[in-house]
Design a protein around this motif. Sequence first.
Motif, PDB file in Angstrom:
ATOM      1  N   ARG A 249       3.157  -9.068  -6.885  1.00 15.03           N
ATOM      2  CA  ARG A 249       3.577  -9.988  -5.827  1.00 15.03           C
ATOM      3  C   ARG A 249       3.172  -9.426  -4.465  1.00 15.03           C
ATOM      4  NH1 ARG A 249       9.181  -7.652  -6.894  1.00 15.03           N
ATOM      5  NH2 ARG A 249       9.609  -6.683  -4.915  1.00 15.03           N
ATOM      6  N   ASN A 250       3.098 -10.308  -3.482  1.00 11.85           N
ATOM      7  CA  ASN A 250       2.679  -9.902  -2.139  1.00 11.85           C
ATOM      8  C   ASN A 250       3.735  -9.024  -1.481  1.00 11.85           C
ATOM      9  OD1 ASN A 250       0.390 -11.456  -2.357  1.00 11.85           O
ATOM     10  ND2 ASN A 250       1.280 -13.215  -1.327  1.00 11.85           N
ATOM     11  N   ILE A 251       3.266  -8.108  -0.649  1.00 11.50           N
ATOM     12  CA  ILE A 251       4.176  -7.311   0.167  1.00 11.50           C
ATOM     13  C   ILE A 251       4.550  -8.199   1.345  1.00 11.50           C
ATOM     14  CG2 ILE A 251       4.454  -5.198   1.523  1.00 11.50           C
ATOM     15  CD1 ILE A 251       4.006  -4.606  -1.391  1.00 11.50           C
ATOM     16  N   ALA A 252       5.743  -8.766   1.281  1.00 15.24           N
ATOM     17  CA  ALA A 252       6.086  -9.791   2.259  1.00 15.24           C
ATOM     18  C   ALA A 252       7.120  -9.344   3.277  1.00 15.24           C
ATOM     19  CB  ALA A 252       6.607 -11.031   1.533  1.00 15.24           C
ATOM     20  N   GLY A 253       7.756  -8.231   3.059  1.00 14.44           N
ATOM     21  CA  GLY A 253       8.784  -7.833   4.018  1.00 14.44           C
ATOM     22  C   GLY A 253       9.363  -6.473   3.712  1.00 14.44           C
ATOM     23  N   ARG A 254      10.477  -6.213   4.364  1.00 15.81           N
ATOM     24  CA  ARG A 254      11.128  -4.914   4.282  1.00 15.81           C
ATOM     25  C   ARG A 254      11.523  -4.551   2.853  1.00 15.81           C
ATOM     26  NH1 ARG A 254      13.167  -1.163   7.366  1.00 15.81           N
ATOM     27  NH2 ARG A 254      12.961  -2.154   9.374  1.00 15.81           N
ATOM     28  N   SER A 255      12.085  -5.468   2.092  1.00 15.45           N
ATOM     29  CA  SER A 255      12.552  -5.118   0.749  1.00 15.45           C
ATOM     30  C   SER A 255      11.381  -4.754  -0.169  1.00 15.45           C
ATOM     31  CB  SER A 255      13.403  -6.236   0.148  1.00 15.45           C
ATOM     32  OG  SER A 255      12.630  -7.386  -0.048  1.00 15.45           O
ATOM     33  N   ASP A 256      10.270  -5.462  -0.049  1.00  8.91           N
ATOM     34  CA  ASP A 256       9.084  -5.098  -0.833  1.00  8.91           C
ATOM     35  C   ASP A 256       8.562  -3.727  -0.410  1.00  8.91           C
ATOM     36  OD1 ASP A 256       9.132  -7.490  -2.245  1.00  8.91           O
ATOM     37  OD2 ASP A 256       7.763  -8.487  -0.856  1.00  8.91           O
ATOM     38  N   ALA A 257       8.560  -3.477   0.880  1.00  5.78           N
ATOM     39  CA  ALA A 257       8.093  -2.186   1.388  1.00  5.78           C
ATOM     40  C   ALA A 257       9.001  -1.057   0.907  1.00  5.78           C
ATOM     41  CB  ALA A 257       8.032  -2.215   2.912  1.00  5.78           C
ATOM     42  N   GLU A 258      10.309  -1.301   0.879  1.00  2.00           N
ATOM     43  CA  GLU A 258      11.241  -0.290   0.373  1.00  2.00           C
ATOM     44  C   GLU A 258      11.014  -0.036  -1.112  1.00  2.00           C
ATOM     45  OE1 GLU A 258      15.084  -1.754   1.548  1.00  2.00           O
ATOM     46  OE2 GLU A 258      14.911  -0.882   3.556  1.00  2.00           O
ATOM     47  N   SER A 259      10.696  -1.092  -1.862  1.00  2.00           N
ATOM     48  CA  SER A 259      10.402  -0.927  -3.296  1.00  2.00           C
ATOM     49  C   SER A 259       9.176  -0.041  -3.502  1.00  2.00           C
ATOM     50  CB  SER A 259      10.169  -2.285  -3.948  1.00  2.00           C
ATOM     51  OG  SER A 259      11.339  -3.047  -3.945  1.00  2.00           O
ATOM     52  N   VAL A 260       8.160  -0.257  -2.683  1.00  2.00           N
ATOM     53  CA  VAL A 260       6.959   0.583  -2.745  1.00  2.00           C
ATOM     54  C   VAL A 260       7.337   2.031  -2.451  1.00  2.00           C
ATOM     55  CG1 VAL A 260       4.739   1.102  -1.647  1.00  2.00           C
ATOM     56  CG2 VAL A 260       5.343  -1.265  -2.182  1.00  2.00           C
ATOM     57  N   ALA A 261       8.110   2.245  -1.411  1.00  2.00           N
ATOM     58  CA  ALA A 261       8.492   3.601  -1.013  1.00  2.00           C
ATOM     59  C   ALA A 261       9.315   4.294  -2.098  1.00  2.00           C
ATOM     60  CB  ALA A 261       9.263   3.563   0.304  1.00  2.00           C
TER      61      ALA A 261
ATOM     62  N   LYS B  78      -0.948   2.494  -9.668  1.00  2.00           N
ATOM     63  CA  LYS B  78      -1.730   1.302  -9.283  1.00  2.00           C
ATOM     64  C   LYS B  78      -1.250   0.723  -7.950  1.00  2.00           C
ATOM     65  CE  LYS B  78      -3.955   1.566 -13.155  1.00  2.00           C
ATOM     66  NZ  LYS B  78      -4.766   2.738 -13.226  1.00  2.00           N
ATOM     67  N   ILE B  79      -0.840   1.617  -7.064  1.00  2.00           N
ATOM     68  CA  ILE B  79      -0.467   1.213  -5.701  1.00  2.00           C
ATOM     69  C   ILE B  79      -1.595   1.679  -4.795  1.00  2.00           C
ATOM     70  CG2 ILE B  79       1.189   1.441  -3.814  1.00  2.00           C
ATOM     71  CD1 ILE B  79       3.342   2.042  -5.894  1.00  2.00           C
ATOM     72  N   ARG B  80      -2.316   0.726  -4.264  1.00  2.00           N
ATOM     73  CA  ARG B  80      -3.478   1.023  -3.432  1.00  2.00           C
ATOM     74  C   ARG B  80      -3.049   1.613  -2.081  1.00  2.00           C
ATOM     75  NH1 ARG B  80      -8.294  -1.260  -4.458  1.00  2.00           N
ATOM     76  NH2 ARG B  80      -8.586  -1.542  -2.233  1.00  2.00           N
ATOM     77  N   PRO B  81      -3.896   2.446  -1.483  1.00  2.00           N
ATOM     78  CA  PRO B  81      -3.584   2.987  -0.152  1.00  2.00           C
ATOM     79  C   PRO B  81      -3.301   1.894   0.881  1.00  2.00           C
ATOM     80  CG  PRO B  81      -5.386   4.220  -1.123  1.00  2.00           C
ATOM     81  CD  PRO B  81      -5.116   3.054  -2.039  1.00  2.00           C
ATOM     82  N   ALA B  82      -4.010   0.782   0.795  1.00  2.00           N
ATOM     83  CA  ALA B  82      -3.766  -0.316   1.744  1.00  2.00           C
ATOM     84  C   ALA B  82      -2.358  -0.886   1.580  1.00  2.00           C
ATOM     85  CB  ALA B  82      -4.815  -1.406   1.559  1.00  2.00           C
ATOM     86  N   THR B  83      -1.845  -0.881   0.368  1.00  2.00           N
ATOM     87  CA  THR B  83      -0.484  -1.349   0.126  1.00  2.00           C
ATOM     88  C   THR B  83       0.514  -0.407   0.784  1.00  2.00           C
ATOM     89  OG1 THR B  83      -1.155  -2.345  -1.964  1.00  2.00           O
ATOM     90  CG2 THR B  83       1.191  -1.927  -1.668  1.00  2.00           C
ATOM     91  N   ILE B  84       0.253   0.875   0.686  1.00  2.00           N
ATOM     92  CA  ILE B  84       1.131   1.858   1.323  1.00  2.00           C
ATOM     93  C   ILE B  84       1.105   1.681   2.833  1.00  2.00           C
ATOM     94  CG2 ILE B  84       1.419   4.339   1.772  1.00  2.00           C
ATOM     95  CD1 ILE B  84       0.626   4.746  -1.208  1.00  2.00           C
ATOM     96  N   LEU B  85      -0.073   1.472   3.402  1.00  2.00           N
ATOM     97  CA  LEU B  85      -0.168   1.259   4.848  1.00  2.00           C
ATOM     98  C   LEU B  85       0.560  -0.010   5.281  1.00  2.00           C
ATOM     99  CD1 LEU B  85      -3.846   2.362   5.486  1.00  2.00           C
ATOM    100  CD2 LEU B  85      -1.750   3.663   5.903  1.00  2.00           C
ATOM    101  N   LEU B  86       0.448  -1.059   4.496  1.00  2.37           N
ATOM    102  CA  LEU B  86       1.153  -2.302   4.810  1.00  2.37           C
ATOM    103  C   LEU B  86       2.671  -2.103   4.716  1.00  2.37           C
ATOM    104  CD1 LEU B  86       0.941  -5.256   5.585  1.00  2.37           C
ATOM    105  CD2 LEU B  86       0.736  -5.805   3.157  1.00  2.37           C
ATOM    106  N   ALA B  87       3.110  -1.344   3.729  1.00  2.00           N
ATOM    107  CA  ALA B  87       4.542  -1.050   3.608  1.00  2.00           C
ATOM    108  C   ALA B  87       5.034  -0.249   4.819  1.00  2.00           C
ATOM    109  CB  ALA B  87       4.808  -0.289   2.311  1.00  2.00           C
ATOM    110  N   ILE B  88       4.207   0.649   5.325  1.00  2.62           N
ATOM    111  CA  ILE B  88       4.569   1.401   6.535  1.00  2.62           C
ATOM    112  C   ILE B  88       4.781   0.446   7.696  1.00  2.62           C
ATOM    113  CG2 ILE B  88       3.643   2.987   8.296  1.00  2.62           C
ATOM    114  CD1 ILE B  88       2.386   4.576   5.963  1.00  2.62           C
ATOM    115  N   VAL B  89       3.905  -0.529   7.818  1.00  3.04           N
ATOM    116  CA  VAL B  89       4.038  -1.515   8.901  1.00  3.04           C
ATOM    117  C   VAL B  89       5.368  -2.257   8.786  1.00  3.04           C
ATOM    118  CG1 VAL B  89       3.096  -3.669   9.828  1.00  3.04           C
ATOM    119  CG2 VAL B  89       1.564  -1.788   9.255  1.00  3.04           C
ATOM    120  N   HIS B  90       5.719  -2.664   7.570  1.00  2.00           N
ATOM    121  CA  HIS B  90       6.959  -3.418   7.371  1.00  2.00           C
ATOM    122  C   HIS B  90       8.211  -2.570   7.613  1.00  2.00           C
ATOM    123  CE1 HIS B  90       5.508  -7.306   6.137  1.00  2.00           C
ATOM    124  NE2 HIS B  90       4.639  -6.740   5.321  1.00  2.00           N
TER     125      HIS B  90
END
Length: 119
Positions: free
Chosen positions: A8-20, A80-92
């Motif tokens: 699913r798309n990284i759409a906000g804070r909760s998704d970013a926290e899940s990545v972290a 399978k978490i791409r670096p770009a996903t991590i950077l996007l999670a940082i933004v959120h």
Amino acid sequence: MTETFQGRNIAGRSDAESVAIQVLNFIVADVDRTIQFLNLTGLQPETIRASATSSHFLLGVLEYVAKDDELLKAIDQELKIRPATILLAIVHLSPEPEVKPSDKKADASPQLPRRNLFH
């Protein structure tokens, strides 16, 4: 391109926290990575769980990972978490920059006195 996490798309804070949290679990699953992380952060093993409830801490975890190319590669390969996903999670997870109200007196350029040249 939209980055995704678990399909699913990284759409906000909760998704970013899940990545972290997934990234943190990856770090603490390996003794060497855990020791390096603890040495750098100054945390104790018993404080990681309590710290993980803080979005500021989770942001710090992602920033820590973003600075380590080898760790980014390992996370990409194993989770399978791409670096770009991590950077996007940082933004959120990053706090909004504080906007200071502008002081109109400070912003306005001083007006020079005008002289009437036709008198």
